[in-house]
Motif scaffolding. Structure first.
Motif, PDB file in Angstrom:
ATOM      1  N   MET A 140       0.824  -1.205   0.000  1.00 55.25           N
ATOM      2  CA  MET A 140       0.000   0.000   0.000  1.00 55.25           C
ATOM      3  C   MET A 140       0.863   1.262   0.000  1.00 55.25           C
ATOM      4  N   LEU A 141       1.984   1.243   0.687  1.00 56.07           N
ATOM      5  CA  LEU A 141       2.898   2.393   0.651  1.00 56.07           C
ATOM      6  C   LEU A 141       3.519   2.567  -0.729  1.00 56.07           C
ATOM      7  N   LEU A 142       3.824   1.454  -1.396  1.00 54.80           N
ATOM      8  CA  LEU A 142       4.429   1.524  -2.723  1.00 54.80           C
ATOM      9  C   LEU A 142       3.463   2.072  -3.783  1.00 54.80           C
ATOM     10  N   VAL A 143       2.183   1.796  -3.647  1.00 60.71           N
ATOM     11  CA  VAL A 143       1.221   2.270  -4.660  1.00 60.71           C
ATOM     12  C   VAL A 143       0.494   3.547  -4.230  1.00 60.71           C
ATOM     13  N   LEU A 144       0.909   4.144  -3.123  1.00 63.37           N
ATOM     14  CA  LEU A 144       0.256   5.374  -2.666  1.00 63.37           C
ATOM     15  C   LEU A 144       0.404   6.503  -3.682  1.00 63.37           C
ATOM     16  N   LEU A 145       1.623   6.785  -4.124  1.00 57.09           N
ATOM     17  CA  LEU A 145       1.832   7.873  -5.086  1.00 57.09           C
ATOM     18  C   LEU A 145       1.173   7.599  -6.437  1.00 57.09           C
ATOM     19  N   PRO A 146       1.276   6.397  -7.010  1.00 63.34           N
ATOM     20  CA  PRO A 146       0.554   6.160  -8.264  1.00 63.34           C
ATOM     21  C   PRO A 146      -0.960   6.301  -8.102  1.00 63.34           C
ATOM     22  N   ALA A 147      -1.500   5.877  -6.963  1.00 64.74           N
ATOM     23  CA  ALA A 147      -2.940   6.000  -6.736  1.00 64.74           C
ATOM     24  C   ALA A 147      -3.356   7.468  -6.635  1.00 64.74           C
ATOM     25  N   LEU A 148      -2.575   8.255  -5.928  1.00 63.92           N
ATOM     26  CA  LEU A 148      -2.863   9.690  -5.852  1.00 63.92           C
ATOM     27  C   LEU A 148      -2.735  10.334  -7.225  1.00 63.92           C
ATOM     28  N   GLY A 149      -1.701   9.956  -7.956  1.00 61.53           N
ATOM     29  CA  GLY A 149      -1.479  10.518  -9.280  1.00 61.53           C
ATOM     30  C   GLY A 149      -2.615  10.231 -10.237  1.00 61.53           C
ATOM     31  N   VAL A 150      -3.058   8.987 -10.302  1.00 64.29           N
ATOM     32  CA  VAL A 150      -4.132   8.646 -11.241  1.00 64.29           C
ATOM     33  C   VAL A 150      -5.458   9.264 -10.798  1.00 64.29           C
ATOM     34  N   THR A 151      -5.667   9.422  -9.502  1.00 64.36           N
ATOM     35  CA  THR A 151      -6.889  10.070  -9.022  1.00 64.36           C
ATOM     36  C   THR A 151      -6.889  11.548  -9.398  1.00 64.36           C
ATOM     37  N   ILE A 152      -5.767  12.200  -9.227  1.00 64.99           N
ATOM     38  CA  ILE A 152      -5.676  13.615  -9.589  1.00 64.99           C
ATOM     39  C   ILE A 152      -5.804  13.786 -11.096  1.00 64.99           C
ATOM     40  N   ARG A 153      -5.174  12.912 -11.881  1.00 69.41           N
ATOM     41  CA  ARG A 153      -5.321  12.994 -13.341  1.00 69.41           C
ATOM     42  C   ARG A 153      -6.754  12.723 -13.771  1.00 69.41           C
ATOM     43  N   ARG A 154      -7.447  11.840 -13.039  1.00 73.54           N
ATOM     44  CA  ARG A 154      -8.862  11.572 -13.347  1.00 73.54           C
ATOM     45  C   ARG A 154      -9.703  12.820 -13.084  1.00 73.54           C
ATOM     46  N   LEU A 155      -9.428  13.508 -11.984  1.00 79.21           N
ATOM     47  CA  LEU A 155     -10.134  14.755 -11.689  1.00 79.21           C
ATOM     48  C   LEU A 155      -9.823  15.803 -12.759  1.00 79.21           C
ATOM     49  N   HIS A 156      -8.596  15.832 -13.244  1.00 80.26           N
ATOM     50  CA  HIS A 156      -8.246  16.758 -14.321  1.00 80.26           C
ATOM     51  C   HIS A 156      -9.064  16.455 -15.571  1.00 80.26           C
ATOM     52  N   ASP A 157      -9.323  15.182 -15.843  1.00 82.09           N
ATOM     53  CA  ASP A 157     -10.099  14.807 -17.025  1.00 82.09           C
ATOM     54  C   ASP A 157     -11.523  15.353 -16.952  1.00 82.09           C
ATOM     55  N   THR A 158     -12.040  15.495 -15.745  1.00 78.61           N
ATOM     56  CA  THR A 158     -13.383  16.061 -15.578  1.00 78.61           C
ATOM     57  C   THR A 158     -13.324  17.579 -15.419  1.00 78.61           C
ATOM     58  N   ASP A 159     -12.158  18.159 -15.719  1.00 79.87           N
ATOM     59  CA  ASP A 159     -11.909  19.605 -15.663  1.00 79.87           C
ATOM     60  C   ASP A 159     -12.037  20.167 -14.256  1.00 79.87           C
ATOM     61  N   ARG A 160     -11.569  19.389 -13.289  1.00 82.05           N
ATOM     62  CA  ARG A 160     -11.528  19.840 -11.897  1.00 82.05           C
ATOM     63  C   ARG A 160     -10.077  19.857 -11.429  1.00 82.05           C
ATOM     64  N   ALA A 220     -16.374   8.985 -11.367  1.00 83.68           N
ATOM     65  CA  ALA A 220     -17.129   8.124 -12.271  1.00 83.68           C
ATOM     66  C   ALA A 220     -17.710   8.894 -13.453  1.00 83.68           C
ATOM     67  N   GLY A 221     -17.683  10.216 -13.375  1.00 84.73           N
ATOM     68  CA  GLY A 221     -18.276  11.029 -14.430  1.00 84.73           C
ATOM     69  C   GLY A 221     -17.486  10.995 -15.722  1.00 84.73           C
ATOM     70  N   GLU A 222     -18.160  11.375 -16.777  1.00 83.58           N
ATOM     71  CA  GLU A 222     -17.550  11.462 -18.104  1.00 83.58           C
ATOM     72  C   GLU A 222     -16.518  12.576 -18.131  1.00 83.58           C
ATOM     73  N   GLY A 223     -15.407  12.331 -18.780  1.00 80.91           N
ATOM     74  CA  GLY A 223     -14.388  13.361 -18.955  1.00 80.91           C
ATOM     75  C   GLY A 223     -14.851  14.383 -19.976  1.00 80.91           C
ATOM     76  N   LYS A 224     -14.284  15.566 -19.923  1.00 84.20           N
ATOM     77  CA  LYS A 224     -14.628  16.607 -20.887  1.00 84.20           C
ATOM     78  C   LYS A 224     -14.080  16.216 -22.260  1.00 84.20           C
ATOM     79  N   PRO A 225     -14.925  16.201 -23.291  1.00 83.86           N
ATOM     80  CA  PRO A 225     -14.468  15.746 -24.615  1.00 83.86           C
ATOM     81  C   PRO A 225     -13.475  16.702 -25.275  1.00 83.86           C
ATOM     82  N   GLU A 226     -13.556  17.972 -24.935  1.00 81.78           N
ATOM     83  CA  GLU A 226     -12.644  18.936 -25.548  1.00 81.78           C
ATOM     84  C   GLU A 226     -11.365  19.052 -24.728  1.00 81.78           C
ATOM     85  N   GLU A 227     -10.381  19.681 -25.327  1.00 82.26           N
ATOM     86  CA  GLU A 227      -9.137  19.925 -24.610  1.00 82.26           C
ATOM     87  C   GLU A 227      -9.405  20.924 -23.488  1.00 82.26           C
TER      88      GLU A 227
END
Length: 118
Positions: free
Chosen positions: A55-75, A98-105
């Motif tokens: 769990m310590l080893l995957v903490l940073l990748p989990a935070l990273g992918v969660t933040i990138r997922r929020l970026h995809d929803t423009d947050r 779980a929401g759809e990402g923004k289709p535009e850049e």
């Protein structure tokens, strides 16, 4: 499995966007590995050493992918802290993830769904 490995390759990348599939496949494999490692941990009598190290080893990748997922929803990635609100915070964060990402850049980059298709 490739989605899980892709997230691990971006070990501490907090910029950019992550598709829903990338995020949820990482979550799925992370849960599977955590359950298997906790079973192994108990079988070896070392509980919770192996599980905690994983769990310590995957903490940073989990935070990273969660933040990138929020970026995809423009947050902003700071929305991850909304999960700290008792009861409703986790539900709101789950809806965002779980929401759809923004289709535009957006300000976080191009849509990863269209970049992957090209």
């Amino acid at each position: 499995m490739n989605w899980y490995l892709e997230v691990l390759k971006k070990y501490a990348v907090f910029s950019g966007r992550a598709r829903r599939k990338e995020y949820w496949m990482f979550v799925l494999f992370n849960i599977i590995f955590a359950v298997v490692l906790s079973i192994v941990d108990y079988a070896l009598g070392t509980a919770p050493v192996i599980y905690s190290v994983y769990m310590l080893l995957v903490l940073l990748p989990a935070l990273g992918v969660t933040i990138r997922r929020l970026h995809d929803t423009d947050r902003s990635g700071w929305f991850i802290f909304i999960g700290a609100i008792p009861l409703v915070g986790f539900i709101i964060l789950l809806v965002f993830l779980a929401g759809e990402g923004k289709p535009e850049e957006n300000k976080h980059g191009a849509n990863p769904k269209f970049v992957a298709a090209a």
